[in-house]
Design a protein around this motif. Structure first.
Motif, short mmCIF file in Angstrom:
data_model
loop_
_atom_site.label_atom_id
_atom_site.label_comp_id
_atom_site.label_asym_id
_atom_site.label_seq_id
_atom_site.Cartn_x
_atom_site.Cartn_y
_atom_site.Cartn_z
N ALA A 423 0.42 46.66 -36.33
CA ALA A 423 -0.76 45.85 -36.66
C ALA A 423 -0.69 45.33 -38.10
O ALA A 423 0.03 45.89 -38.94
CB ALA A 423 -2.03 46.68 -36.47
N LYS A 424 -1.41 44.29 -38.38
CA LYS A 424 -1.45 43.73 -39.73
C LYS A 424 -1.99 44.76 -40.71
O LYS A 424 -3.04 45.35 -40.49
CB LYS A 424 -2.32 42.47 -39.74
N GLY A 425 -1.27 44.98 -41.77
CA GLY A 425 -1.68 45.95 -42.79
C GLY A 425 -1.22 47.37 -42.51
O GLY A 425 -1.30 48.24 -43.39
N GLN A 426 -0.71 47.63 -41.30
CA GLN A 426 -0.25 48.97 -40.95
C GLN A 426 1.11 49.23 -41.61
O GLN A 426 2.03 48.44 -41.49
CB GLN A 426 -0.13 49.09 -39.43
N ASN A 427 1.23 50.34 -42.31
CA ASN A 427 2.49 50.66 -42.96
C ASN A 427 3.01 52.05 -42.60
O ASN A 427 3.90 52.58 -43.26
CB ASN A 427 2.37 50.52 -44.48
N LYS A 428 2.42 52.66 -41.57
CA LYS A 428 2.87 53.97 -41.12
C LYS A 428 3.05 53.96 -39.60
O LYS A 428 2.45 53.16 -38.88
CB LYS A 428 1.87 55.05 -41.52
N ILE A 429 3.87 54.91 -39.14
CA ILE A 429 4.12 55.06 -37.71
C ILE A 429 3.25 56.21 -37.22
O ILE A 429 3.45 57.36 -37.62
CB ILE A 429 5.61 55.35 -37.43
#
Length: 622
Positions: A423-429
């Motif tokens: 998703a937009k802005g997501q930086n983790k799994i």
């Protein structure tokens, strides 16, 4: 005249022989494959001993397997000049059927999956007994290379539960298998038929296989070689057909299914060696057994040295089959020396990289085959990140998952694909571990992710929690448990109303919960990440998770009790109802109920489920 001794096959032999004869009848021609394979193994053993201990064992440059057909007597003889057997070896090898795995073999023969029954025969070490599928009587004349000249033994059986052994004179060491065919098996007394089967199953055997034929022109019997008799792995890859690789794999592994893929390499430089490695298409029946032996066959200058040389493979690649042929190792090398040998360590590193590249190529070029591989061996490959930190990033590219958006339990999602679709802005799994796919998919911890269309990896195998301890980040994106949200998720769950005011408003209710639950919980607080669920239990970021505690407990290790934090959903109708209850007795039961509900969802079990049911019934009857 030597008298014969009669012995009974061990416990389950009658049932086993009967089942083999009837269940494997549609694949009866495999007897020739099994008997020639055994003869080849016997020659390999003697060849090694004659080189490593030349004073004790004669050196022979004319190893071969000879086949004689007698049409008048309906008889076939397969002879080898290999290691042979002593009397105790005959009893152990030909009389002891009921060894480890036999019960499972019998169960497999009884199963309805008859189309795959013949695949098991070599894997269970009972290949010799396939001779009774076509024979009414089997004789074995053998003389061990360890015994005096002329001292041999005759083994004889009709395959009905017992056998006899007697001493005989045998000039040459080695073994003769003599089959008296049933009247219904006339096809096997023709030279062309036996030659056809040898070409089909045993062309790659690296000793000559000769058939005795009558030469009309010379008016005499001569021996005709019917196989190539060349070590396949020393040939150039361009000279070997795919079918020849497949046939060799089947001979090497006793597996009748084709391998998924293979890699064949000749390494030159400081060390010279050849590796031929296969990825099977099916998990061996005993791969999870502690007694399961794995590893590669070791050859030195084409001389067979030992089976199951596990030092060449990391444990997470133990499903790989194949061989190593080295020019640099001494012939008398032992397993202990192998353990600490620098050459072995370098070969192991090369093999590991070759195999990982082979799997990556399969993933890139034939994803359907890779899915088959993953279904069979994915759980084993998941051991890799912990065992092999040097290749961890490479292994991570090979891992497959399912996720919240996939909406099915099949693991077909790579980390690369997950990160591409974040998703937009997501930086983790984000991921969650649980006991099953259904419990992971329906976890209340995922309600906020569903609401905001954010994908979460669903992990539900026992090894997953342990594996995730070794996966820190992938392509600069850290892994984050879904039940311990980070700042990105926290921003999504802040409600439009003033959070602090609502927290203050709920404070008396929170204090009441703390008082009633006491030391059952570490703390209680309001949460806005729930949508349909009244309450959940969480742990602090650095504390042991529920799944990890289960893993340690299953391994027999003591686990400290987990102190959970109870989070309640202030917008849920049940929480709003309970917060307005004044009667002390009733509110206690309600609070215990929402706690036990959350505990049941988190752990999948309760110490006293009956008390939980009684509490529900009591509250429903009010």
């Amino acid at each position: 005249m030597n008298t014969s001794k009669t012995y009974s096959f061990q416990s389950e032999s009658k049932e086993l022989l009967k089942l083999m004869i009837h269940s494997l009848y549609s694949n009866k021609e495999i007897f020739i494959r099994e008997l020639i394979s055994n003869a080849s193994d016997a020659i390999d053993k003697l060849r090694f001993l004659s080189i490593s201990e030349p004073k004790k064992y004669p050196i022979n440059t004319n190893y071969c397997i000879n086949i004689t057909i007698d049409k008048k007597l309906n008889k076939l003889t397969i002879s080898d000049n290999g290691i042979g057997m002593e009397e105790h070896e005959i009893i152990n090898n030909l009389g002891t059927i009921a060894k480890s795995g036999t019960k499972k073999f019998i169960q497999s023969l009884k199963s309805n999956n008859s189309s795959h029954q013949h695949e098991l025969i070599g894997q269970f070490g009972v290949g010799f007994y396939s001779s009774f599928i076509v024979s009414k009587k089997v004789l074995v004349q053998t003389r061990s290379a360890k015994l005096k000249i002329n001292e041999g033994f005759l083994w004889e059986s009709y395959g009905k539960g017992d056998y006899t052994i007697q001493k005989i004179e045998k000039k040459e060491f080695g073994t003769d298998i003599i089959l008296y065919f049933k009247k219904t098996e006339q096809e096997f007394i023709h030279h062309w038929k036996i030659q056809e089967l040898i070409n089909k199953y045993s062309d790659h055997i690296n000793v000559p296989i000769n058939i005795k034929k009558f030469n009309k022109k010379q008016n005499e019997y001569t021996w005709e070689q019917v196989n190539k008799a060349q070590a396949l792995w020393v040939l150039n890859k361009s000279e070997i057909s795919n079918q020849e690789y497949i046939n060799f794999y089947k001979h090497l592994t006793k597996d009748s299914q084709e391998p998924l893929t293979w890699t064949h390499n000749k390494v030159e430089g400081n060390q010279e060696y050849i590796i031929l490695l296969f990825i099977p298409s099916k998990t061996p029946w005993n791969i999870w057994s502690r007694e399961h032996k794995h590893g590669l066959k070791l050859y030195i200058n084409k001389v067979f040295i030992m089976e199951d040389t596990e030092q060449f493979l990391p444990n997470y690649l133990r499903f790989v089959k194949g061989l190593v042929d080295s020019n640099d190792l001494p012939l008398n090398i032992s397993r202990e020396i192998l353990q600490n040998n620098q050459i072995i360590q370098k070969i192991r590193q090369t093999i590991t990289k070759k195999l990982l590249n082979t799997l990556q190529n399969l993933f890139n070029n034939d994803i359907k085959k890779y899915y088959v591989f993953w279904q069979q061996f994915g759980t084993i490959l998941k051991e890799g990140p912990a065992e092999d930190p040097q290749n961890r990033q490479f292994i991570m590219n090979l891992l497959l998952f399912t996720s919240l958006k996939h909406n099915n339990s099949e693991q077909t999602l790579s980390l690369k694909k997950y990160t591409t679709n974040m998703a937009k802005g997501q930086n983790k799994i984000y991921y969650i571990t649980s006991d099953s796919y259904e419990s992971a998919k329906n976890s209340p911890h995922l309600e906020i992710f569903l609401k905001n269309d954010i994908d979460v990896l669903l992990l539900f195998e026992k090894i997953d929690e342990w594996m995730m301890n070794y996966l820190n980040e992938y392509e600069d994106k850290k892994f984050c448990p879904a039940n311990k949200p980070d700042d990105f998720i926290n921003k999504l769950i802040i409600p439009q109303i003033n959070e602090q005011n609502l927290q203050n408003k709920m404070q008396p209710f929170l204090e009441k919960i703390k008082k009633i639950l006491g030391n059952k919980i570490k703390d209680v607080r309001v949460t806005y990440k729930l949508v349909h669920t009244p309450s959940i239990l969480v742990t602090e970021a650095k504390e042991m998770s529920t799944q990890m505690a289960k893993l340690f407990s299953a391994a027999g290790q003591s686990v400290p009790s987990i102190k959970y934090i109870l989070e309640i959903n202030p917008e849920h109708a049940l929480i709003q109802k309970i917060s307005k209850i004044v009667e002390e007795k009733n509110i206690k039961d309600w609070i215990l109920l929402i706690f036990e509900q959350a505990l049941f969802v988190e752990k999948g079990t309760l110490d006293d489920p009956n008390q939980f049911i009684n509490r529900i019934n009591k509250l429903l009857s009010i």
